[in-house]
Design a protein around this motif. Sequence first.
Motif, PDB file in Angstrom:
ATOM      1  N   GLY A   1      64.862  29.947  74.046  1.00 50.56           N
ATOM      2  CA  GLY A   1      63.527  29.532  73.617  1.00 50.56           C
ATOM      3  C   GLY A   1      62.449  30.466  74.116  1.00 50.56           C
ATOM      4  N   VAL A   2      62.563  30.913  75.372  1.00 47.98           N
ATOM      5  CA  VAL A   2      61.606  31.886  75.910  1.00 47.98           C
ATOM      6  C   VAL A   2      61.637  33.158  75.070  1.00 47.98           C
ATOM      7  CG1 VAL A   2      61.066  33.358  77.878  1.00 47.98           C
ATOM      8  CG2 VAL A   2      61.686  30.962  78.244  1.00 47.98           C
ATOM      9  N   GLY A   3      62.845  33.637  74.762  1.00 43.15           N
ATOM     10  CA  GLY A   3      62.965  34.854  73.972  1.00 43.15           C
ATOM     11  C   GLY A   3      62.354  34.720  72.594  1.00 43.15           C
ATOM     12  N   LEU A   4      62.544  33.575  71.944  1.00 44.81           N
ATOM     13  CA  LEU A   4      61.970  33.376  70.613  1.00 44.81           C
ATOM     14  C   LEU A   4      60.441  33.330  70.658  1.00 44.81           C
ATOM     15  CD1 LEU A   4      64.543  30.796  69.210  1.00 44.81           C
ATOM     16  CD2 LEU A   4      64.072  33.074  68.259  1.00 44.81           C
ATOM     17  N   ALA A   5      59.882  32.688  71.682  1.00 45.61           N
ATOM     18  CA  ALA A   5      58.419  32.661  71.818  1.00 45.61           C
ATOM     19  C   ALA A   5      57.866  34.056  72.061  1.00 45.61           C
ATOM     20  CB  ALA A   5      58.014  31.716  72.946  1.00 45.61           C
TER      21      ALA A   5
ATOM     22  N   VAL B   1      55.306  39.459  69.817  1.00 45.15           N
ATOM     23  CA  VAL B   1      55.315  40.922  69.685  1.00 45.15           C
ATOM     24  C   VAL B   1      55.699  41.393  68.290  1.00 45.15           C
ATOM     25  CG1 VAL B   1      55.821  41.266  72.119  1.00 45.15           C
ATOM     26  CG2 VAL B   1      57.710  41.115  70.497  1.00 45.15           C
ATOM     27  N   SER B   2      56.143  40.472  67.433  1.00 46.64           N
ATOM     28  CA  SER B   2      56.644  40.856  66.118  1.00 46.64           C
ATOM     29  C   SER B   2      55.711  40.360  65.023  1.00 46.64           C
ATOM     30  CB  SER B   2      58.046  40.267  65.915  1.00 46.64           C
ATOM     31  OG  SER B   2      58.474  40.421  64.585  1.00 46.64           O
ATOM     32  N   GLY B   3      55.735  41.035  63.889  1.00 43.37           N
ATOM     33  CA  GLY B   3      55.016  40.557  62.716  1.00 43.37           C
ATOM     34  C   GLY B   3      55.856  39.608  61.889  1.00 43.37           C
ATOM     35  N   GLN B   4      57.004  39.224  62.397  1.00 43.37           N
ATOM     36  CA  GLN B   4      57.939  38.351  61.700  1.00 43.37           C
ATOM     37  C   GLN B   4      57.554  36.882  61.906  1.00 43.37           C
ATOM     38  OE1 GLN B   4      62.286  39.261  62.123  1.00 43.37           O
ATOM     39  NE2 GLN B   4      62.210  37.393  63.329  1.00 43.37           N
TER      40      GLN B   4
ATOM     41  N   LEU C   1      64.025  44.630  67.971  1.00 48.92           N
ATOM     42  CA  LEU C   1      63.312  44.921  69.214  1.00 48.92           C
ATOM     43  C   LEU C   1      64.245  45.014  70.418  1.00 48.92           C
ATOM     44  CD1 LEU C   1      60.095  42.722  68.844  1.00 48.92           C
ATOM     45  CD2 LEU C   1      60.371  45.165  68.439  1.00 48.92           C
ATOM     46  N   SER C   2      65.525  44.735  70.227  1.00 47.21           N
ATOM     47  CA  SER C   2      66.474  44.836  71.331  1.00 47.21           C
ATOM     48  C   SER C   2      67.392  46.026  71.120  1.00 47.21           C
ATOM     49  CB  SER C   2      67.309  43.552  71.439  1.00 47.21           C
ATOM     50  OG  SER C   2      68.323  43.701  72.413  1.00 47.21           O
TER      51      SER C   2
ATOM     52  N   ALA D   1      57.009  42.158  77.271  1.00 44.32           N
ATOM     53  CA  ALA D   1      57.655  41.129  76.452  1.00 44.32           C
ATOM     54  C   ALA D   1      58.893  41.679  75.752  1.00 44.32           C
ATOM     55  CB  ALA D   1      56.664  40.573  75.431  1.00 44.32           C
ATOM     56  N   ARG D   2      58.796  42.883  75.212  1.00 47.20           N
ATOM     57  CA  ARG D   2      59.946  43.490  74.547  1.00 47.20           C
ATOM     58  C   ARG D   2      61.082  43.732  75.540  1.00 47.20           C
ATOM     59  NH1 ARG D   2      58.108  47.990  70.140  1.00 47.20           N
ATOM     60  NH2 ARG D   2      60.385  48.049  70.004  1.00 47.20           N
ATOM     61  N   ALA D   3      60.746  44.176  76.740  1.00 48.22           N
ATOM     62  CA  ALA D   3      61.776  44.394  77.754  1.00 48.22           C
ATOM     63  C   ALA D   3      62.430  43.073  78.164  1.00 48.22           C
ATOM     64  CB  ALA D   3      61.166  45.079  78.970  1.00 48.22           C
ATOM     65  N   ALA D   4      61.633  42.003  78.244  1.00 44.01           N
ATOM     66  CA  ALA D   4      62.176  40.696  78.619  1.00 44.01           C
ATOM     67  C   ALA D   4      63.112  40.167  77.543  1.00 44.01           C
ATOM     68  CB  ALA D   4      61.039  39.713  78.868  1.00 44.01           C
ATOM     69  N   VAL D   5      62.748  40.362  76.273  1.00 40.75           N
ATOM     70  CA  VAL D   5      63.628  39.954  75.174  1.00 40.75           C
ATOM     71  C   VAL D   5      64.964  40.692  75.285  1.00 40.75           C
ATOM     72  CG1 VAL D   5      63.969  40.089  72.673  1.00 40.75           C
ATOM     73  CG2 VAL D   5      61.788  39.269  73.595  1.00 40.75           C
ATOM     74  N   ASP D   6      64.907  41.967  75.586  1.00 39.17           N
ATOM     75  CA  ASP D   6      66.129  42.755  75.732  1.00 39.17           C
ATOM     76  C   ASP D   6      66.958  42.252  76.921  1.00 39.17           C
ATOM     77  OD1 ASP D   6      67.536  44.981  74.509  1.00 39.17           O
ATOM     78  OD2 ASP D   6      67.227  46.044  76.400  1.00 39.17           O
ATOM     79  N   ASP D   7      66.295  41.894  78.008  1.00 35.80           N
ATOM     80  CA  ASP D   7      67.005  41.344  79.172  1.00 35.80           C
ATOM     81  C   ASP D   7      67.725  40.046  78.809  1.00 35.80           C
ATOM     82  OD1 ASP D   7      66.098  43.416  80.779  1.00 35.80           O
ATOM     83  OD2 ASP D   7      64.406  42.275  81.582  1.00 35.80           O
ATOM     84  N   ILE D   8      67.039  39.183  78.052  1.00 35.08           N
ATOM     85  CA  ILE D   8      67.649  37.908  77.639  1.00 35.08           C
ATOM     86  C   ILE D   8      68.830  38.165  76.718  1.00 35.08           C
ATOM     87  CG2 ILE D   8      67.253  35.805  76.291  1.00 35.08           C
ATOM     88  CD1 ILE D   8      64.328  35.905  77.335  1.00 35.08           C
ATOM     89  N   ALA D   9      68.662  39.079  75.768  1.00 42.79           N
ATOM     90  CA  ALA D   9      69.747  39.386  74.836  1.00 42.79           C
ATOM     91  C   ALA D   9      70.985  39.865  75.573  1.00 42.79           C
ATOM     92  CB  ALA D   9      69.284  40.440  73.826  1.00 42.79           C
ATOM     93  N   ARG D  10      70.813  40.671  76.593  1.00 36.73           N
ATOM     94  CA  ARG D  10      71.951  41.186  77.350  1.00 36.73           C
ATOM     95  C   ARG D  10      72.584  40.100  78.217  1.00 36.73           C
ATOM     96  NH1 ARG D  10      72.702  46.341  76.858  1.00 36.73           N
ATOM     97  NH2 ARG D  10      71.107  47.576  75.810  1.00 36.73           N
ATOM     98  N   ALA D  11      71.760  39.236  78.780  1.00 36.75           N
ATOM     99  CA  ALA D  11      72.295  38.163  79.624  1.00 36.75           C
ATOM    100  C   ALA D  11      73.102  37.160  78.807  1.00 36.75           C
ATOM    101  CB  ALA D  11      71.157  37.460  80.353  1.00 36.75           C
TER     102      ALA D  11
END
Length: 436
Positions: free
Chosen positions: A413-417, A422-425, A82-83, A28-38
């Motif tokens: 939206g996928v990234g936020l979910a 994965v976050s305590g936020q 996380l990114s 999940a963390r890697a996917a968030v990073d992928d979305i952030a870069r895209a």
Amino acid sequence: MCPEARESSTPSSAGWQALLAGSLRDRARAAVDDIARALASPPVAWIPDFNAEPYRIARGVSLHSGAASLALFYAYCDKSQLSTLGCADQLTKYREYVGGALEVTRLEPDFMHGLSGVLWSLDHIATFTGEPLEGLDDAMADADAFLAEHALAEEGFDLWSGLCGYGIYALPRAGEPSARRLLDSLVESLLSTENQEPGVAPWVLRPQLLRRPHRAAPRFPHTHLGVAHGIVGVVGFLAEAHRRGLGAGKIPDVCDRAWRWLDAQKSTDDRGPFWPNFAAPGTPPARGMEMWCNGMPGIATALLAAARKLGHDEMRAWCIARAHELAMLARNSPPLTDISLCHGTAGLGHMFNRFFQHTGDELFADTARAYLQLTLDQQRPGYGVGGFAAYGLNLLGDYVDLFDPGLMMGSSGVGLALLAGVSGQVPLWDRALLLS
């Protein structure tokens, strides 16, 4: 701006547990990073320049699919840390783009595709990050007056493009005079149009209030039951308005009647009991989508939040019972192929995460993890936006893979979910969907 008039949107770990662990957390963390870069280098088709026609500019800044949703994603991504990308710089870029677009074009009032949603996102980000945006307060005061005129006209009542969406926009600023006047108008309009006749839907949608009549399948008048276009959106908004002291004490009874009417729409087919997506006189109930926009997952999650604000224990227990039924059904249902927040696996994962956070029930935690894992399983490196593609209608009316960067259908939206998993936020962004 009156700081004491704003609701709290500061990041906190109080009352929120990270859902994912081990390899699933790492994915999940890697996917968030992928979305952030895209999202950092979008195609021109996503973010048109200010010389484009107004429709394209509006679409390019909307909360639904434009720069407002990208800014929202980067705000939460930056706070989560996380990114590996510089998310603060991207947040600044998209926030400034939205602000610039508002100076060159006039948006429709809609929440998901127009002015109220764009301003809500800018206001939420400013409060969440503690970084005010110059000129935002004046723009919102002007918008309050503009939207109040629509509240007094015969607008639709829904969250997506009607009165409830305007209300979500104004609620965080309920202590400010212009926003309070708008909220009073919205509450008055909704309470005055409620139908109290026994067995009749409390609010109905008529043809003249539908923005896209060619998309209307049911006969008129009809009532959607769900969050995006239906009466649950009204209940969710009114419950929060009541918590803030609006409605002169009338709101709890109105919300109770609406919920009891909705509960009475229960039907049964060869697969068992269900609630239809809409009700219309002379039209047999039919099983429909089970997502956030339509169906019981969104209904139960939004009404759970409403029940807590209303102090309605019976409604709260009803929501938890419906969520239990949905979690058990999910074990034997075919896997979904859509990843979106609106009507896909990311949205279902997030809503079951909300139920887990409220109840501590491991059935909800397991179901949320299963849907988030299914979301991750559909990631295809080098395809879509950060590996994710939604499935839906294009502008020609064909069902295709959509390379959508946005909140409701796309990768933001996928990234936020996933971040919420994965976050305590606390994911306060889902106030836009009436889920908290």
